[in-house]
Scaffold this motif. Structure first.
Motif, PDB file in Angstrom:
ATOM      1  N   ASP A  61      41.911  23.368  31.981  1.00 14.47           N
ATOM      2  CA  ASP A  61      40.659  24.630  31.861  1.00 14.47           C
ATOM      3  C   ASP A  61      40.952  25.661  30.955  1.00 14.47           C
ATOM      4  N   CYS A  82      39.923  28.862  31.054  1.00 18.94           N
ATOM      5  CA  CYS A  82      40.154  29.700  32.440  1.00 18.94           C
ATOM      6  C   CYS A  82      41.170  30.921  32.091  1.00 18.94           C
ATOM      7  N   ARG A  88      39.900  26.545  37.786  1.00 14.20           N
ATOM      8  CA  ARG A  88      38.523  26.824  38.486  1.00 14.20           C
ATOM      9  C   ARG A  88      38.256  25.603  39.196  1.00 14.20           C
ATOM     10  N   HIS A 119      37.778  31.417  42.962  1.00 13.40           N
ATOM     11  CA  HIS A 119      37.483  31.194  41.704  1.00 13.40           C
ATOM     12  C   HIS A 119      36.698  29.982  41.628  1.00 13.40           C
ATOM     13  N   ARG A 160      33.894  26.792  41.878  1.00 18.24           N
ATOM     14  CA  ARG A 160      32.531  26.538  41.604  1.00 18.24           C
ATOM     15  C   ARG A 160      31.808  26.367  43.185  1.00 18.24           C
TER      16      ARG A 160
END
Ligand code: 6PG
Length: 251
Positions: A133, A136, A142, A195, A197
């Motif tokens: 990530d 991130c 995430r 955080h 999706r």
């Protein structure tokens, strides 16, 4: 209501006959993630409610499980082969039935003491985020899909009513008695969940109906209703069965 809450889209409430119906949503989300990147991440919930969903997910043989990484939203501090282990339950219902590499299983090590288990899981999250990530900003991923349950008392993961609503750490130890289950636990906190999706609550049974109404109701009290602490930057969906559904929920 905070500025963030004011801009939050209202959560979707989907009434289902069986939690297995949420499998289509989870598979589609993981497929979206695999279309956009090299890996997809799935955070599993404990408890009994997700079991039919896990069994249905195990039928998605061609999902691309070799690129899926699984984590847990919380775990009881018991050995991984203990009947009270969320890892053991997911192993039986899903992980032993799909071609998911052992290296893609990121469990909370319930055999450790609180301090070591928290530190180990936080480090697993940091390493994974660093490797997969890159963009991130936080030392945790995430997540693409987070699954959460809801207790009859309103808890979610191991965030219980009366616990501090604000957390500055990604992982913490909790001691809480609920339904005779192991009391010593480790849980992700809202800064990680939010955080994500996509976050999907999975709630079944009339004993949860009051907790659903409270969580989705107009009275904002995240300390009393921990599910209100879950306000993801991404999508929030509630899968509820008819017995747990609030009056206004459409089918
Ligand atoms: C746990 C779970 C917990 C669970 C709720 C609902 O470790 O126990 O993460 O948050 O989701 O207690 O449990 P049921 O689905 O069994 O009602």
């Amino acid at each position: 209501m905070t500025e963030h809450e004011e801009t939050m889209p209202a959560p979707q409430v989907r009434v289902v006959t069986d939690m297995a119906e949420a499998a289509g949503y989870v598979v589609a989300a993981l497929q979206d993630a695999l279309a956009a990147g090299e890996v997809a991440t799935l955070v599993l919930s404990g408890g009994m409610t997700p079991q039919p969903l896990y069994a249905r997910l195990a039928e998605a043989a061609d999902l691309g499980w070799e690129h899926v990484h699984v984590f847990w939203g919380d775990e009881r501090l018991v050995p991984p082969d203990d009947p009270g282990s969320n890892y053991a339950a997911a192993r039986e219902a899903l992980l032993d039935r799909v071609p998911l590499p052992e290296a893609n299983i990121h469990r909370i090590k319930g055999e450790l003491d609180e301090v070591a288990a928290v530190a180990d899981y936080a480090e697993q999250l940091r390493r994974f985020a660093q490797r997969h990530d890159a963009g991130c900003p936080s030392p945790w991923p995430r997540f693409d899909v987070v699954l959460l349950g809801l207790g009859a008392d309103g808890h979610t993961a191991s965030l219980f009513p009366g616990s501090p609503a604000e957390c500055v750490v990604p992982v913490m130890a909790v001691t809480a008695d609920y339904a005779g289950r192991p009391a010593r636990r480790v849980t992700l906190t809202p800064i990680v969940f939010n955080h994500a999706r996509r976050v999907a609550f999975l709630v079944s049974g009339a004993d949860k109906a009051a907790a659903v109404v409270a969580a989705l109701g107009p009275a904002r009290d995240p300390e009393r209703y921990p599910a209100q602490r879950i306000q993801p930057e991404g999508e929030l969906v509630w899968f509820v069965d008819k017995a747990a559904a609030p009056e206004r929920a459409e089918d």
